[in-house]
Design a protein around this motif. Structure first.
Motif, short mmCIF file in Angstrom:
data_model
loop_
_atom_site.label_atom_id
_atom_site.label_comp_id
_atom_site.label_asym_id
_atom_site.label_seq_id
_atom_site.Cartn_x
_atom_site.Cartn_y
_atom_site.Cartn_z
N LEU A 246 33.66 105.20 3.60
CA LEU A 246 33.40 104.77 2.22
C LEU A 246 34.10 105.71 1.24
O LEU A 246 34.74 105.26 0.28
CB LEU A 246 31.89 104.75 1.96
N ALA A 247 34.01 107.01 1.47
CA ALA A 247 34.65 107.98 0.58
C ALA A 247 36.16 107.78 0.55
O ALA A 247 36.78 107.81 -0.51
CB ALA A 247 34.30 109.41 1.02
N LYS A 248 36.74 107.58 1.72
CA LYS A 248 38.19 107.37 1.80
C LYS A 248 38.61 106.12 1.04
O LYS A 248 39.61 106.11 0.31
CB LYS A 248 38.61 107.27 3.26
N ARG A 249 37.84 105.08 1.18
CA ARG A 249 38.15 103.82 0.51
C ARG A 249 38.03 103.97 -1.01
O ARG A 249 38.87 103.46 -1.77
CB ARG A 249 37.20 102.73 1.01
N LEU A 250 37.03 104.69 -1.47
CA LEU A 250 36.83 104.87 -2.91
C LEU A 250 37.91 105.74 -3.53
O LEU A 250 38.27 105.55 -4.70
CB LEU A 250 35.45 105.50 -3.17
N LEU A 251 38.45 106.70 -2.77
CA LEU A 251 39.45 107.62 -3.33
C LEU A 251 40.84 106.99 -3.44
O LEU A 251 41.69 107.50 -4.18
CB LEU A 251 39.53 108.88 -2.45
N LYS A 252 41.08 105.91 -2.73
CA LYS A 252 42.33 105.14 -2.85
C LYS A 252 43.59 106.02 -2.75
O LYS A 252 44.52 105.91 -3.56
CB LYS A 252 42.34 104.37 -4.17
N GLY A 253 43.58 106.91 -1.78
CA GLY A 253 44.77 107.70 -1.51
C GLY A 253 44.93 108.96 -2.32
O GLY A 253 45.91 109.70 -2.12
N ARG A 254 44.02 109.24 -3.25
CA ARG A 254 44.13 110.48 -4.01
C ARG A 254 43.96 111.67 -3.06
O ARG A 254 43.09 111.66 -2.20
CB ARG A 254 43.09 110.52 -5.13
N THR A 255 44.78 112.69 -3.21
CA THR A 255 44.81 113.80 -2.25
C THR A 255 44.10 115.04 -2.79
O THR A 255 43.96 115.22 -4.01
CB THR A 255 46.27 114.17 -1.91
N TYR A 256 43.71 115.91 -1.87
CA TYR A 256 43.01 117.15 -2.21
C TYR A 256 43.00 118.01 -0.96
O TYR A 256 43.26 117.53 0.16
CB TYR A 256 41.57 116.84 -2.64
#
Length: 475
Positions: A246-256
């Motif tokens: 779910l977290a990965k899907r919500l971040l839509k590729g934003r990196t950190y």
């Protein structure tokens, strides 16, 4: 009137999942028993040991890891610092060698299958969560000590006062929300300020602040870890972890690359209602998936409800404005006082009160704290706490297969959302017109707990635990 002095660090404890009453409490009880042997100078002459689990500890102990906790506690491991990745290997060693090294230095023959007994049909009268240690010695009479895990990691030895072994005198004693409001109105202090003054009875303010921030650090680490770990939860129920996907899907590729950058990436996603709702749920899922996997969490006020407060705090951190460490400290101090009021006036043990005593209390704590740091008055904060619990009254504890997974993990998401809603309702309301006080809802919760059928109190003998047609032969 006598009062029970409860510190913020009694309500918030760092420990290991999946349960504060069935894992952390028995772990601490085992440590205390070994310490008792040391104090009596009996450890070196010990020849035999048996451990008996009663009531709810027996009925859901396997799913909650009670046997594992007892073995680790006897062996001298500390739940605050023990490397959770070594739990499986430590237990495998005990089972293979049929030996427990008490306090890490005194080996004794111990066959877990025979010497750790689950007494499913026996319950001791004081509390459903009871365990007894029966010891024999070479040169002394046999010794038996019984401990009760009364919820939230609190442990009482039989014959010991519930208030603990080292009573203190608080400048602002509080048994009820009426007491708390009295001190707030008399002094003009906010709830968190009253709590901080009371904490001075144990330590100086700097130590309290540092300790609270350590609690917050563990919450952050647990949330971050849970949002980046996939797989199947242990126990045989085959529950899939959802937070990371779910977290990965919500971040839509934003990196950190670290926690702070992760928080910034979440903030960059906007403030739509659906986006915020999804993240609150994700934060709560993450913590309680970690809890179910024997991860390190913070009782808040229990392990089964450990995800509510971190979820609401992360909601405030990510979607609020200019959130500082000072605000986090205020949040946690306020939440702790509400939790202590429920412990004194009712219970925070699901084995005594059902899930209303865990998710309901944690939601109430979070609602009050969020209201306080959002600029609400003391009365609005207490109103928020009342609203949150009012809508958890009667919630049963019916864990499938005795595991802290279904419905426990999702219930943390619901508790978090209800806390936020309760806070918003209180902030937009005038407490003068409220029909129900927090003290009234505490009393009602306790009366409901007393009326609740025992099969709905963390026994896995009712509700979802018996109505879900799953093959649980591995559990």
């Amino acid at each position: 009137m006598a009062h029970e002095a409860i510190s913020v660090f009694d309500i918030f404890k760092i420990g290991v999942g999946p349960s504060s009453s069935h894992t952390l409490g028995p772990w601490r009880a085992a440590q205390r028993f070994v310490q008792s042997l040391e104090q009596k100078e009996l450890l070196s002459s010990l020849t035999g040991l048996k451990v008996c689990l009663y009531g709810s500890l027996a009925k859901t102990g396997k799913g909650h890891g009670t046997d594992i906790a007892v073995l680790l506690g006897l062996g001298g491991a500390d739940p605050v610092t023990f490397d959770v990745t070594k739990i499986a290997s430590a237990i495998e060693t005990v089972n293979r060698e049929k030996t427990v090294v008490l306090a890490g230095r005194q080996p004794i023959s111990f066959h877990p299958a025979e010497d750790l007994q689950f007494l499913f049909t026996e319950t001791l009268p004081f509390h459903p969560n009871a365990l007894s240690f029966l010891a024999t010695f070479e040169y002394a009479a046999p010794l038996a000590e019984t401990y009760y895990s009364i919820g939230g990691g609190f442990v009482i030895k039989e014959g010991e006062e519930a208030g603990g072994m080292q009573p203190v005198s608080l400048p602002f004693p509080v048994n009820s929300s009426a007491d708390l409001l009295h001190w707030c109105l008399k002094t003009g202090m906010a709830i968190h300020e009253v709590v901080m003054e009371n904490e001075s009875a144990w330590r100086n303010e700097t130590e309290t602040r540092e300790g609270v921030l350590r609690i917050w650090q563990v919450m952050k680490e647990c949330t971050y870890r849970g949002c980046h770990t996939t797989g199947i939860l242990p126990g045989g129920l085959l529950v899939k972890r959802r937070a990371a996907e779910l977290a990965k899907r919500l971040l839509k590729g934003r990196t950190y690359t670290n926690y702070d950058e992760w928080i910034a990436a979440i903030k960059a996603g906007g403030h739509s209602f659906q986006y915020i709702l999804d993240w609150v749920s994700c934060f709560a899922l993450a913590v309680n998936e970690e809890n179910a996997a024997f991860g390190r969490v913070v009782t808040a006020p229990t392990n089964g409800a450990a995800g509510v407060i971190p979820a609401v705090l992360h909601y405030y951190l990510v979607f609020g404005e200019n959130v500082t460490d000072e605000k986090v400290i205020q949040f946690i101090l306020t939440a702790s006082e509400v939790g202590s009021i429920f412990k004194k006036g009712a219970t925070i043990s699901a084995a005594m009160g059902g899930c209303q005593a865990e998710i309901g209390v944690s939601s109430s704590m979070a609602a009050a704290a969020l209201t306080e740091v959002s600029g609400g008055t003391q009365r609005q904060a207490l109103m928020a706490a009342e609203i949150a619990m009012e809508h958890h009254l009667g919630m049963t504890c019916d864990p499938i297969a005795g595991l802290v997974q279904v419905p426990c993990i999702e219930r943390n998401t619901m508790g978090a959302i209800k806390a936020i809603t309760a806070s918003q309702l209180a902030l937009q309301s005038a407490p003068d017109y409220a029909k129900v006080s927090l003290d009234a809802v505490v009393e009602t919760m306790w009366e409901t707990a007393l009326d609740m059928n025992s099969k709905y109190k963390e026994t896995a003998e009712g509700g979802l635990a018996v109505n879900i047609p799953l093959s649980l032969s591995e559990c």
